[in-house]
Design an enzyme around this catalytic site. Structure first.
Site, PDB file in Angstrom:
ATOM      1  N   LYS A 122       0.839  -1.264  -0.028  1.00  0.00           N
ATOM      2  CA  LYS A 122      -0.053   0.025  -0.073  1.00  0.00           C
ATOM      3  C   LYS A 122       0.651   1.281  -0.069  1.00  0.00           C
ATOM      4  CE  LYS A 122      -1.029   2.653   3.308  1.00  0.00           C
ATOM      5  NZ  LYS A 122      -1.291   3.316   4.364  1.00  0.00           N
ATOM      6  N   ASP A 140      -5.818   0.976   1.236  1.00  0.00           N
ATOM      7  CA  ASP A 140      -5.997   1.249   2.752  1.00  0.00           C
ATOM      8  C   ASP A 140      -7.162   0.796   3.157  1.00  0.00           C
ATOM      9  OD1 ASP A 140      -7.802   3.180   1.920  1.00  0.00           O
ATOM     10  OD2 ASP A 140      -6.761   4.787   2.971  1.00  0.00           O
TER      11      ASP A 140
END
Length: 211
Positions: A122, A140
């Protein structure tokens, strides 16, 4: 419930219309500042991260400067951030690697970024997207939740959701769509009480809650 391709495209168009031009809420001035801010943002709100970095970055915004703090000194700087002890350790190790292997510069390669402690897929996608204009979808908690609720992607892991979103969204829109989903999750499709009655996607959302 599976959605048609046309329905997904309509949802994405509505999200783009609502959130076009929205960017990260993290404050930063340099690539290194963004890297540190994103590492700190894990399980911590952007508002809190901005409080911490606005206090820290005027003096400690390079790998060399942070290394002078030592782990305990960095812990004091970020103590009001969730998981501050593990983050301090990871940031110190990351700073040392940047100094030793990358001339203190943030690398623009996925594999190189994943070598940095505290940097997962991420975070690497955020860095590649924001700093190097590489199309990427950083998954996320907001992106994961909203994508699953809307059935734009259905997955049990962030990587599954990322892969499916890349199939559903044109490549040239990946980085922008990441922000659409984040801001929709923050403003409307909230974790505990989604504001379905004011959501522009309510009519086609398979997870809508009508009280």
């Amino acid at each position: 419930m599976r959605l048609t391709k046309a329905t997904k495209q309509m949802m994405l168009q509505l999200l783009e219309e609502r959130y076009e031009g929205m960017e990260t809420a993290l404050h930063y001035n340099t690539p290194f500042e963004l890297l540190i801010a994103v590492i700190l943002s894990a399980q911590c709100t952007d508002v809190r991260v901005n409080v911490i970095t606005e206090r820290m970055f005027p003096r400690y915004n390079t790998p060399e400067a942070i290394l002078t703090l030592g782990v305990e000194g960095l812990e004091e700087q970020i103590r009001d951030c969730g998981l501050f002890r593990s983050k301090a350790k990871n940031i110190m190790l990351t700073c040392q690697i940047l100094v030793d292997d990358f001339a203190s510069q943030v690398p623009g390669d996925m594999n190189a970024l994943l070598r940095l402690p505290g940097v997962g897929r991420k975070t690497a996608n955020v860095i590649l997207s924001h700093l190097f204009n590489v199309p990427a979808i950083a998954v996320d908690t907001h992106v994961f939740r909203v994508a699953n609720r809307l059935r734009l992607a259905v997955g049990d892991t962030p990587r599954e959701v990322e892969d499916q979103l890349m199939q559903a969204i044109p490549r040239e829109k990946w980085s922008e769509a990441h922000h659409w989903l984040i801001w929709h999750g923050r403003k409307i499709c909230k974790a505990r009480r989604p504001l379905c009655t004011v959501c522009p996607l309510m009519e086609s959302c398979p997870s809508k809650v009508v009280e």
